[in-house]
Design an enzyme around this catalytic site. Structure first.
Site, PDB file in Angstrom:
ATOM      1  N   ASP A  74      45.346  82.159  64.303  1.00 45.59           N
ATOM      2  CA  ASP A  74      44.467  81.291  65.078  1.00 45.59           C
ATOM      3  C   ASP A  74      44.568  81.518  66.585  1.00 45.59           C
ATOM      4  OD1 ASP A  74      43.334  80.213  62.840  1.00 45.59           O
ATOM      5  OD2 ASP A  74      44.661  78.497  62.742  1.00 45.59           O
ATOM      6  N   TYR A 124      40.556  73.113  60.471  1.00 48.46           N
ATOM      7  CA  TYR A 124      41.943  72.684  60.627  1.00 48.46           C
ATOM      8  C   TYR A 124      42.234  72.228  62.043  1.00 48.46           C
ATOM      9  CZ  TYR A 124      46.090  72.749  57.699  1.00 48.46           C
ATOM     10  OH  TYR A 124      47.124  72.394  56.872  1.00 48.46           O
TER      11      TYR A 124
END
Ligand SMILES: [Cu+2]
Length: 703
Positions: A335, A419
């Protein structure tokens, strides 16, 4: 003090003075100057897609004397300001990285990268890919086979494509691509933009080329117990599973809990540059920077005037998934490198994300056109009460000595599609620094046939599978514990052999082993193995031990993907609790500089393989932690925070408990109130009668 340079620095055109501190994040005008200088290298009609324009931090050799001079209020040396620019020629695979000298207004280097080197996704690109996937005629034809109810809204979640080494026609990972996972909003409530589409996954998955920005392939996802796929067939709409408050029957018995700081907060914040911040709080001082990739970065961390850490940041994270079937076998998100913890940072809201007296830090990053992008309120700074700090009651006198544990929190929250990660540096009054990750948000879901279960995921809703996955983080710790040269040692506790001295077999001792060579090292719970960063030249005045900080990192299961897998090769940090490397400028990201569809060989495992000396040297410690997330049905439709925390804690660094001077915890300061008299406890007591006998014993209240 801020480091005002004594001579004005020429900028582009040589007109503008720029008294910027060398660690100050790029200013809006520096971002603009950088992109203009890059554009000037190319013919005017060239369409450049800027991926990141960020501070090129000075070399340590330059910065250390600067920081030392700054700390002693001496004249600081001049350090050129530079930016690091990553860009594509749009709609091509022509990826470049450049270093721009902002002080002298020139591009110092401009390298074409590749093959198999790809940059991060950007926001505009992601939005375009979402749209392209849904507008494609082939995708529309596949969607028609699902016979979705009229008015149904289809949502596309583009995923970084991943790597598997396959380079066959349309199934190539040599080109930068996106794998889009499709969902629908609840057709019964399709006007609700915040409807949880992850409860309604579809089995159609278009692949979009980042070069042509066209759909190159449409995958059918496996939905059974094996890898077979089926042609799309009429979709059975299941009940919705919403997380938004208006879809719930909210509980009504919660009373307000206000955090009130009547005299304000106890921290001070000032600017050390236009975009950089000094923080001081309870003997701590440090600088806060912010960049596209890491988000928050702390520099020059001192406690009571003693140096501890040159630089602290979350360096990388990887989330490999357990489903072995195409195309899920490529799911392994980085990420930070694939998206960016800075660019994905939330705009934090007063009264929602942090309680009490809050100070927000804002940042400026860049968009894909090379223009400045304002990022308001990306870090919140606040204090919190974390229970009792220390306590002792002398049972003979009844006097309790007790202090509260006040903490300073710097928090940033990132959203990466489904998320959320709540990332925080936390400081306390006992010399501890902590790094906390709270994993929350929505599971990445996929369709599964009704009535079956599979051992690589959990059914969290009818027709919805949440695959198992690991979250593996790497915290980069560049230490300077009481000076620049440090070592890492590990303690182990071992049982003492039985002997005349240990005749009952109960004794145990602790051994300390220094790490001399760069490499990856692991916890050993059975030996209580504990890693410590020490300065071997500074001894504790009381016990003669080297001053140090221990690393308390929770154990985690290392990456399960095998050593020949691309997941393993790419996430170079995911196989050891601790890596120790010798310091090299530019080695900042544990998975390598470019993680998107990476091949490995460019991260901390490779750097550690140099087998450098790390004993009493300038070293970097990489601390890994994580969770193996086996989804629970309770993690859906939104996951209660899963908390993981790394502690950096003084060991023989002070000569006693450094929090002794915290004022006692007293009612006149805390102003607590009794919740209810019914909660007062009676103590057990014996009452003596007239003749001296014990006549009755009152029992303690059972409340
Ligand atoms: Cu998870």
């Amino acid at each position: 003090m801020s480091a005002e340079l004594s001579t004005p620095l020429p900028l582009v055109g040589g007109k503008q003075p720029s008294p910027q501190h060398p660690l100050g994040p790029l200013t809006a005008s520096e971002i603009t100057n950088s992109s203009q200088l890059i554009k000037s290298l190319w013919p005017t009609q060239t369409n450049i897609q800027f991926k990141s324009i960020t501070l090129q931090e000075p070399s340590k050799a330059e910065l250390v004397p600067f920081l030392a001079a700054e700390r002693t209020a001496q004249a600081t040396p001049t350090i050129d300001r530079r930016s690091f620019v990553v860009y594509y020629i749009r709609n091509t695979d022509k990826l470049h990285e450049a270093i721009v000298n902002l002080t002298h207004g020139k591009v110092e280097s401009n390298l074409r990268l590749g093959p198999n080197v790809h940059s991060n996704a950007d926001g505009d690109e992601m939005n375009a890919v979402e749209r392209i996937a849904l507008e494609d005629e082939g995708v529309k034809a596949e969607l028609a086979k699902l016979q979705l109810p009229e008015g149904t809204v289809v949502i596309s979640d583009p995923w970084i494509y991943g790597s598997d080494g396959i380079n066959e026609g349309l199934f190539t990972d040599a080109k930068r691509m996106f794998q889009c996972f499709l969902y629908i909003r609840d057709p019964k409530n399709s006007s609700e933009a915040d409807s949880n589409h992850y409860a309604m996954p579809l089995s159609i998955s278009p692949v979009v080329s980042a070069e042509t920005m066209k759909v190159t392939r449409i995958d059918n996802l496996p939905t059974g117990i094996d890898a077979t796929t089926k042609e799309p067939s009429p979709y059975k709409v299941q009940p919705a599973n919403e997380y938004i408050s208006e879809a719930q029957t909210l509980r009504t018995d919660l009373k307000p809990l206000n955090v009130i700081q009547p005299e304000g907060a106890s921290f001070q914040i000032s600017n050390f540059s236009e975009q950089g911040h000094n923080v001081s709080w309870q003997k701590w001082t440090f600088k806060v920077g912010f960049n596209q990739r890491e988000g928050m970065v702390l520099y020059d961390v001192y406690y009571a005037g003693r140096p501890l850490f040159y630089r602290l940041s979350l360096s990388d994270m990887n989330i490999p998934y357990a489903d072995p079937r195409h195309p899920y076998h490529k799911k392994a998100a980085f990420d930070l490198g694939d998206a960016g913890a800075g660019i994905m940072a939330n705009n934090l809201q007063l009264g929602c994300d942090c309680l009490g007296s809050i100070h927000y830090l804002s940042a400026v990053l860049n968009d894909d056109k090379g223009k400045p992008l304002e990022m308001p309120n990306v870090v919140c700074v606040h204090e919190q009460d974390n229970g009792i700090g220390w306590k002792h009651t002398n049972y003979r006198t009844g006097r309790a000595a007790v202090v509260r544990n006040r903490e300073l929190v710097l928090q940033s929250i990132i959203t990466v599609s489904n998320y959320e990660y709540i990332l925080a540096f936390i400081f306390n009054q006992a010399g501890d620094v902590m790094y906390e990750v709270r994993a929350t948000g929505i599971l990445s879901t996929q369709p599964i046939d009704e009535g079956i279960s599979v051992p690589w995921g959990t059914v969290v809703h009818p027709g919805v599978l949440a695959a198992h996955h690991q979250h593996i983080f790497s915290l980069r710790v560049d230490p300077m514990v009481d000076g620049p040269l440090n070592r890492v040692v590990y303690d182990e506790a071992h049982a003492m052999p039985r002997s005349d001295f240990n005749p009952h077999g109960v004794g145990y001792t602790v051994t300390e082993t220094p790490i001399t060579t760069s490499g990856g090292y692991d916890l050993d719970i059975d030996a209580n193995r504990t890693f410590k960063i020490q300065n071997s030249t500074v001894k504790n005045p009381i016990n003669g031990k080297s001053v140090g900080y221990k690393i308390m990192t929770p154990p985690f299961q290392k990456m399960l993907a095998d050593q020949d897998s691309f997941h393993f090769k790419r996430a170079e940090f995911a196989d050891h609790n601790i890596y120790v490397t010798s310091y090299k400028d530019g080695e900042l990201y544990a998975g390598g500089k470019y993680t998107n569809q990476s091949r490995g060989g460019t991260g901390v495992r490779s750097w550690a393989d140099r087998k450098d000396n790390v004993l009493d040297d300038d070293i970097v410690v990489w601390v890994q932690f994580g969770i193996n997330h086996i989804p629970r049905i309770e993690d859906f439709p939104v996951m209660p925070c899963e908390i993981i925390k790394v502690h950096l804690k003084p060991v023989n660094f002070f000569d006693k408990n450094p929090a002794l001077d915290v004022p006692p915890s007293e009612q006149r300061f805390n102003k607590s109130v009794l919740a209810s008299t019914s909660h007062q406890q009676e103590v057990g007591a014996a009452v003596i009668g007239q003749s001296g006998e014990v006549c009755c014993v009152k029992e303690a209240s059972k409340l």
